[in-house]
Design a protein around this motif. Structure first.
Motif, PDB file in Angstrom:
ATOM      1  N   LYS A   1       1.240   7.029  -6.567  1.00  0.00           N
ATOM      2  CA  LYS A   1       0.094   7.891  -6.797  1.00  0.00           C
ATOM      3  C   LYS A   1       0.443   9.353  -6.510  1.00  0.00           C
ATOM      4  O   LYS A   1       0.107  10.250  -7.270  1.00  0.00           O
ATOM      5  CB  LYS A   1      -1.059   7.434  -5.897  1.00  0.00           C
ATOM      6  CG  LYS A   1      -2.302   8.288  -5.964  1.00  0.00           C
ATOM      7  CD  LYS A   1      -3.337   7.773  -4.976  1.00  0.00           C
ATOM      8  CE  LYS A   1      -4.518   8.723  -4.874  1.00  0.00           C
ATOM      9  NZ  LYS A   1      -5.475   8.305  -3.826  1.00  0.00           N
ATOM     10  N   LYS A   2       1.158   9.589  -5.402  1.00  0.00           N
ATOM     11  CA  LYS A   2       1.527  10.946  -4.999  1.00  0.00           C
ATOM     12  C   LYS A   2       2.451  11.587  -6.019  1.00  0.00           C
ATOM     13  O   LYS A   2       2.306  12.758  -6.366  1.00  0.00           O
ATOM     14  CB  LYS A   2       2.213  10.901  -3.632  1.00  0.00           C
ATOM     15  CG  LYS A   2       2.446  12.256  -2.983  1.00  0.00           C
ATOM     16  CD  LYS A   2       1.143  12.821  -2.427  1.00  0.00           C
ATOM     17  CE  LYS A   2       1.365  14.054  -1.573  1.00  0.00           C
ATOM     18  NZ  LYS A   2       1.921  15.174  -2.255  1.00  0.00           N
TER      19      LYS A   2
ATOM     20  N   GLU B   1       0.795   4.224  -2.769  1.00  0.00           N
ATOM     21  CA  GLU B   1       0.520   5.597  -2.354  1.00  0.00           C
ATOM     22  C   GLU B   1       1.611   6.548  -2.838  1.00  0.00           C
ATOM     23  O   GLU B   1       1.339   7.668  -3.267  1.00  0.00           O
ATOM     24  CB  GLU B   1       0.395   5.652  -0.822  1.00  0.00           C
ATOM     25  CG  GLU B   1      -0.249   6.922  -0.296  1.00  0.00           C
ATOM     26  CD  GLU B   1      -1.681   7.123  -0.769  1.00  0.00           C
ATOM     27  OE1 GLU B   1      -2.046   8.292  -0.974  1.00  0.00           O
ATOM     28  OE2 GLU B   1      -2.409   6.130  -0.961  1.00  0.00           O
ATOM     29  N   LYS B   2       2.871   6.071  -2.757  1.00  0.00           N
ATOM     30  CA  LYS B   2       4.006   6.885  -3.201  1.00  0.00           C
ATOM     31  C   LYS B   2       3.924   7.139  -4.708  1.00  0.00           C
ATOM     32  O   LYS B   2       4.152   8.252  -5.188  1.00  0.00           O
ATOM     33  CB  LYS B   2       5.319   6.186  -2.853  1.00  0.00           C
ATOM     34  CG  LYS B   2       6.558   6.983  -3.225  1.00  0.00           C
ATOM     35  CD  LYS B   2       7.821   6.202  -2.889  1.00  0.00           C
ATOM     36  CE  LYS B   2       9.067   6.954  -3.363  1.00  0.00           C
ATOM     37  NZ  LYS B   2      10.299   6.185  -3.118  1.00  0.00           N
TER      38      LYS B   2
ATOM     39  N   GLU C   1       0.246  12.599  -8.936  1.00  0.00           N
ATOM     40  CA  GLU C   1      -0.760  13.601  -8.621  1.00  0.00           C
ATOM     41  C   GLU C   1      -0.147  14.981  -8.459  1.00  0.00           C
ATOM     42  O   GLU C   1      -0.800  15.990  -8.664  1.00  0.00           O
ATOM     43  CB  GLU C   1      -1.514  13.208  -7.346  1.00  0.00           C
ATOM     44  CG  GLU C   1      -2.593  12.169  -7.590  1.00  0.00           C
ATOM     45  CD  GLU C   1      -3.410  11.884  -6.351  1.00  0.00           C
ATOM     46  OE1 GLU C   1      -2.917  12.175  -5.237  1.00  0.00           O
ATOM     47  OE2 GLU C   1      -4.513  11.354  -6.481  1.00  0.00           O
TER      48      GLU C   1
ATOM     49  N   GLU D   1       0.821  -1.219   0.000  1.00  0.00           N
ATOM     50  CA  GLU D   1       0.000   0.000   0.000  1.00  0.00           C
ATOM     51  C   GLU D   1       0.852   1.265   0.000  1.00  0.00           C
ATOM     52  O   GLU D   1       0.505   2.262  -0.632  1.00  0.00           O
ATOM     53  CB  GLU D   1      -0.931   0.000   1.213  1.00  0.00           C
ATOM     54  CG  GLU D   1      -2.103   0.940   1.096  1.00  0.00           C
ATOM     55  CD  GLU D   1      -3.075   0.576  -0.019  1.00  0.00           C
ATOM     56  OE1 GLU D   1      -3.518   1.513  -0.717  1.00  0.00           O
ATOM     57  OE2 GLU D   1      -3.366  -0.617  -0.215  1.00  0.00           O
ATOM     58  N   ASP D   2       1.992   1.222   0.701  1.00  0.00           N
ATOM     59  CA  ASP D   2       2.881   2.388   0.758  1.00  0.00           C
ATOM     60  C   ASP D   2       3.473   2.698  -0.609  1.00  0.00           C
ATOM     61  O   ASP D   2       3.600   3.862  -0.998  1.00  0.00           O
ATOM     62  CB  ASP D   2       4.012   2.156   1.773  1.00  0.00           C
ATOM     63  CG  ASP D   2       3.490   2.130   3.212  1.00  0.00           C
ATOM     64  OD1 ASP D   2       2.406   2.701   3.443  1.00  0.00           O
ATOM     65  OD2 ASP D   2       4.163   1.546   4.077  1.00  0.00           O
TER      66      ASP D   2
ATOM     67  N   SER E   1      -6.077   7.297  -8.720  1.00  0.00           N
ATOM     68  CA  SER E   1      -5.019   6.298  -8.914  1.00  0.00           C
ATOM     69  C   SER E   1      -4.921   5.784 -10.345  1.00  0.00           C
ATOM     70  O   SER E   1      -4.375   4.707 -10.579  1.00  0.00           O
ATOM     71  CB  SER E   1      -5.223   5.104  -7.959  1.00  0.00           C
ATOM     72  OG  SER E   1      -5.271   5.539  -6.629  1.00  0.00           O
TER      73      SER E   1
END
Length: 275
Positions: A83-84, A80-81, A87, A76-77, A145
């Motif tokens: 995705k960030k 998220e990284k 974004e 998940e990390d 995402s």
């Protein structure tokens, strides 16, 4: 309108802070599934068929099935990284093209673009440039995402962004079955068909088209309500995950309070008291 994304659009050295708002809405009538015997809404649970037990969200991981039964588990990390990183990038217009060059099969979903604080002048500049040039901008954006290809165009004096499919997301037309390879149509049939097309040709007016099925379904529901053809659940309904009806929530709170408040004792009459 609810803001679904905040960021900026850039073309060349021009940067426009914007907010994204969904331009369309789904008006499908949602029907609930009830247990036929007691009319209780059916509750769906996430169950592991291997362990034969319900699985909570915190015990679920994401994975890619690269072959039948074999998976690559994605942390998940890391997701998220990734995705960030995407974004944080602005919506960069990479090309300008003519709208008619894009086949409608590519179009997916529409969003209104509104200028954010301090972006009004640059917003108007881009809109004017698109109108004067007769072009639309092709850009990329990260939404929920997923990286999306998009076009930016003018719609009724407002900037509109439409997500479009990547070429590899559009299936090969050669895979469509049973399409005649050498269609044979005689001239008389073609002339009749062209005459019919001509008779039905008009100017597109979206307001005259309606969802007849949705209208008929709502009329049927209202008829049944008026005729008292309704049912009440006799089973215990699952607790709602969020409250959407404020008045219903307030009334439920009042009813709950009334149940907890003990009824006041009746005063005995003096005649009974002295008896």
């Amino acid at each position: 309108m609810h803001t679904v994304w905040k960021g900026s659009i850039s073309f060349g050295l021009v940067n426009i802070p914007v907010k994204l708002h969904t331009a369309t809405e789904n008006k499908d009538i949602k029907l609930r599934q009830l247990h036929k015997e007691c009319h209780t809404p059916i509750n769906y649970q996430k169950v592991c068929p291997g362990c034969e037990k319900e699985v909570k969200d915190e015990h679920i991981v994401k994975a890619f099935e690269y072959t039948k039964g074999k998976f690559v588990v994605l942390d998940e990390d890391d997701l998220e990284k990734l995705k960030k990183e995407n974004e944080d990038k602005a919506v960069e217009i990479i090309d300008f093209v003519k709208l008619e060059e894009i086949d409608p099969i590519y179009f997916e979903r529409s969003y209104f673009l509104a200028p954010d604080t301090g972006g009004g002048k640059a917003y108007s500049l881009l809109m004017k440039a698109l109108v004067e040039s007769g072009k639309i901008g092709v850009a990329k954006i990260m939404i929920r995402s997923k990286e999306q290809l998009a076009v930016v165009r003018v719609y009724k004096e407002t900037l509109l962004m439409e997500t479009i499919h990547f070429p590899d997301e559009v299936r090969n037309v050669q895979d469509v079955p049973n399409v005649p390879s050498n269609p044979s149509v005689n001239k008389k049939e073609l002339d009749t068909a062209l005459m019919l097309v001509e008779q039905l040709t008009t100017t597109f007016e979206p307001e005259k088209y309606h969802d007849d099925y949705r209208t008929a379904l709502m009329e049927l529901i209202e008829e049944k309500k008026a005729g008292k053809e309704t049912v009440t659940s006799i089973g215990k309904q699952p607790a709602a995950s969020n409250v959407t009806d404020l008045m219903a929530a307030l009334q439920a709170s009042l009813d709950k309070t009334k149940k907890k408040t003990p009824a006041p004792r009746k005063r005995q009459s003096k005649a009974k008291k002295n008896a």
